[in-house]
Design an enzyme around this catalytic site. Structure first.
Site, PDB file in Angstrom:
ATOM      1  N   THR A   1      -1.350   7.432  -0.534  1.00 36.37           N
ATOM      2  CA  THR A   1      -2.660   7.234  -1.173  1.00 36.37           C
ATOM      3  C   THR A   1      -3.438   6.060  -0.597  1.00 36.37           C
ATOM      4  O   THR A   1      -4.646   5.957  -0.794  1.00 36.37           O
ATOM      5  CB  THR A   1      -2.492   6.977  -2.679  1.00 36.37           C
ATOM      6  OG1 THR A   1      -1.793   5.723  -2.831  1.00 36.37           O
ATOM      7  CG2 THR A   1      -1.701   8.079  -3.357  1.00 36.37           C
TER       8      THR A   1
ATOM      9  N   ASP B   1       5.120  -6.175   9.040  1.00 32.93           N
ATOM     10  CA  ASP B   1       6.178  -5.804   9.985  1.00 32.93           C
ATOM     11  C   ASP B   1       6.208  -6.750  11.175  1.00 32.93           C
ATOM     12  O   ASP B   1       7.274  -7.123  11.670  1.00 32.93           O
ATOM     13  CB  ASP B   1       5.968  -4.369  10.485  1.00 32.93           C
ATOM     14  CG  ASP B   1       6.380  -3.343   9.435  1.00 32.93           C
ATOM     15  OD1 ASP B   1       7.020  -3.736   8.440  1.00 32.93           O
ATOM     16  OD2 ASP B   1       6.044  -2.159   9.610  1.00 32.93           O
TER      17      ASP B   1
ATOM     18  N   ARG C   1       0.859  -1.200   0.000  1.00 29.15           N
ATOM     19  CA  ARG C   1       0.000   0.000   0.000  1.00 29.15           C
ATOM     20  C   ARG C   1       0.883   1.232   0.000  1.00 29.15           C
ATOM     21  O   ARG C   1       1.751   1.382   0.854  1.00 29.15           O
ATOM     22  CB  ARG C   1      -0.865   0.029   1.271  1.00 29.15           C
ATOM     23  CG  ARG C   1      -1.961  -0.956   1.285  1.00 29.15           C
ATOM     24  CD  ARG C   1      -3.033  -0.619   2.283  1.00 29.15           C
ATOM     25  NE  ARG C   1      -2.602  -0.057   3.547  1.00 29.15           N
ATOM     26  CZ  ARG C   1      -3.435   0.323   4.493  1.00 29.15           C
ATOM     27  NH1 ARG C   1      -4.738   0.218   4.311  1.00 29.15           N
ATOM     28  NH2 ARG C   1      -2.995   0.806   5.635  1.00 29.15           N
TER      29      ARG C   1
HETATM   30  C1  PRP Z   1      -1.043  -5.051   4.149  1.00 29.01           C
HETATM   31  C2  PRP Z   1      -1.827  -6.339   4.222  1.00 29.01           C
HETATM   32  C3  PRP Z   1      -2.681  -6.265   2.979  1.00 29.01           C
HETATM   33  C4  PRP Z   1      -2.965  -4.802   2.867  1.00 29.01           C
HETATM   34  C5  PRP Z   1      -4.367  -4.549   3.358  1.00 29.01           C
HETATM   35  O1  PRP Z   1       0.006  -5.160   3.279  1.00 29.01           O
HETATM   36  O2  PRP Z   1      -1.012  -7.475   4.303  1.00 29.01           O
HETATM   37  O3  PRP Z   1      -2.036  -6.741   1.825  1.00 29.01           O
HETATM   38  O4  PRP Z   1      -2.034  -4.118   3.699  1.00 29.01           O
HETATM   39  O5  PRP Z   1      -4.724  -3.232   3.186  1.00 29.01           O
HETATM   40  P1  PRP Z   1      -5.870  -2.780   2.180  1.00 29.01           P
HETATM   41  O6  PRP Z   1      -7.034  -3.711   2.409  1.00 29.01           O
HETATM   42  O7  PRP Z   1      -6.164  -1.373   2.598  1.00 29.01           O
HETATM   43  O8  PRP Z   1      -5.351  -2.861   0.781  1.00 29.01           O
HETATM   44  P2  PRP Z   1       1.086  -3.985   3.107  1.00 29.01           P
HETATM   45  O9  PRP Z   1       0.653  -3.068   2.042  1.00 29.01           O
HETATM   46  O10 PRP Z   1       1.363  -3.382   4.446  1.00 29.01           O
HETATM   47  O11 PRP Z   1       2.354  -4.759   2.542  1.00 29.01           O
HETATM   48  P3  PRP Z   1       3.302  -5.844   3.270  1.00 29.01           P
HETATM   49  O12 PRP Z   1       2.510  -7.110   3.401  1.00 29.01           O
HETATM   50  O13 PRP Z   1       4.433  -5.982   2.302  1.00 29.01           O
HETATM   51  O14 PRP Z   1       3.731  -5.297   4.595  1.00 29.01           O
HETATM   52  N1  URA Z   2      -2.378  -3.414   6.612  1.00 28.71           N
HETATM   53  C1  URA Z   2      -1.960  -3.893   7.801  1.00 28.71           C
HETATM   54  O1  URA Z   2      -0.958  -4.636   7.876  1.00 28.71           O
HETATM   55  N2  URA Z   2      -2.654  -3.556   8.889  1.00 28.71           N
HETATM   56  C2  URA Z   2      -3.751  -2.788   8.850  1.00 28.71           C
HETATM   57  O2  URA Z   2      -4.353  -2.516   9.907  1.00 28.71           O
HETATM   58  C3  URA Z   2      -4.167  -2.294   7.608  1.00 28.71           C
HETATM   59  C4  URA Z   2      -3.463  -2.635   6.492  1.00 28.71           C
END
Ligand code: PRP
Ligand code: URA
Length: 215
Positions: free
Chosen positions: A114, A209, A110
């Site tokens: 945005t 994380d 994400r």
């Molecule tokens: C997190 C999570 C989802 C997303 C959810 O990933 O694992 O993929 O956010 O958020 P959304 O429903 O608003 O799209 P992140 O973007 O933090 O990436 P990561 O798994 O690499 O940490």
């Molecule tokens: N992605 C995460 O990992 N945690 C949240 O709460 C939302 C998006």
């Protein structure tokens, strides 16, 4: 702000004392990486059990030490698709039950400003058109990443799709239900809402994380 409308009858909300206890451990900000991974693995086995409930079986004859009888084998090809990174933490729970499952990968993160998903990688196995496709990601927040992944999978022919997550926000469920009403959602918790940074409240913070020990 009014809560988004969700069709609860179409969401498989797994309720179980062990799930509730484990979710509490995962939510706790004092839980260290080692414990987080161990508990995530345990809770995801229960979710996997529910996610695999809709697999087709076919009968076969089996001979026990006493007599012949009818047995069953799985009659679906299973493709697990983790949304990277955090989805990787849920893959092994499925593979335990379906050791020959194929694994596809969808990389997206994400954008911090945005909150929109940014795609950076995709690799899908063949045969996705006829497979039971299980998309896994611990968090369903705005639903942007999930919908992006589902759009991509459908463009590549996937038809029978289940989305398995740990914690969902009503906003994310509503978005997936609006855009992909055919996709089954399995979740261990439906939390209150999103905060201004689009994090789930109360949630567990940033799932990637916490699994990988980054920040
Ligand atoms: C997190 C999570 C989802 C997303 C959810 O990933 O694992 O993929 O956010 O958020 P959304 O429903 O608003 O799209 P992140 O973007 O933090 O990436 P990561 O798994 O690499 O940490
Ligand atoms: N992605 C995460 O990992 N945690 C949240 O709460 C939302 C998006």
């Amino acid at each position: 702000m009014t809560a988004p409308k969700i069709d609860s009858s179409k969401v498989i909300h797994v309720k179980h004392p062990v799930v509730d206890r484990d979710l509490t451990i995962l939510r706790d900000k004092h839980t260290n990486t080692e414990t987080f991974r161990r508990v995530l693995e345990r809770i995801s086995i229960i979710l996997a059990y529910h996610a695999l409930k809709h697999l087709q079986t076919r009968t076969l004859e089996v001979e026990t030490p006493i007599t012949k009888t009818t047995g069953y084998e799985i009659d679906s090809h299973v493709v697990v698709v983790p949304i990277l990174r955090a989805g990787l933490g849920l893959v092994d729970s499925i593979v335990r039950f379906i050791p020959d499952a194929k694994i596809g990968h969808l990389g997206m993160y994400r954008d911090e400003e945005t909150k929109q998903p940014v795609d950076y990688y995709s690799n899908l196995p063949e045969g996705i058109e006829s497979a039971y496709v299980l998309v896994v990601d611990p968090m369903l927040a705005t639903g942007g990443s999930a919908c992006d992944a589902l759009n991509f999978l459908k463009k590549n022919g996937a038809k029978n799709i289940t989305f398995m997550c740990l914690i969902s926000a009503p906003e994310g469920i509503a978005r997936v239900q609006n855009q992909h009403p055919d996709v089954r959602i399995i979740t261990a918790a439906i939390d209150e809402r999103l905060n201004n940074d689009a994090y789930i409240v109360p949630g567990l913070g940033d799932a990637g994380d916490r699994i990988f020990g980054t920040s």
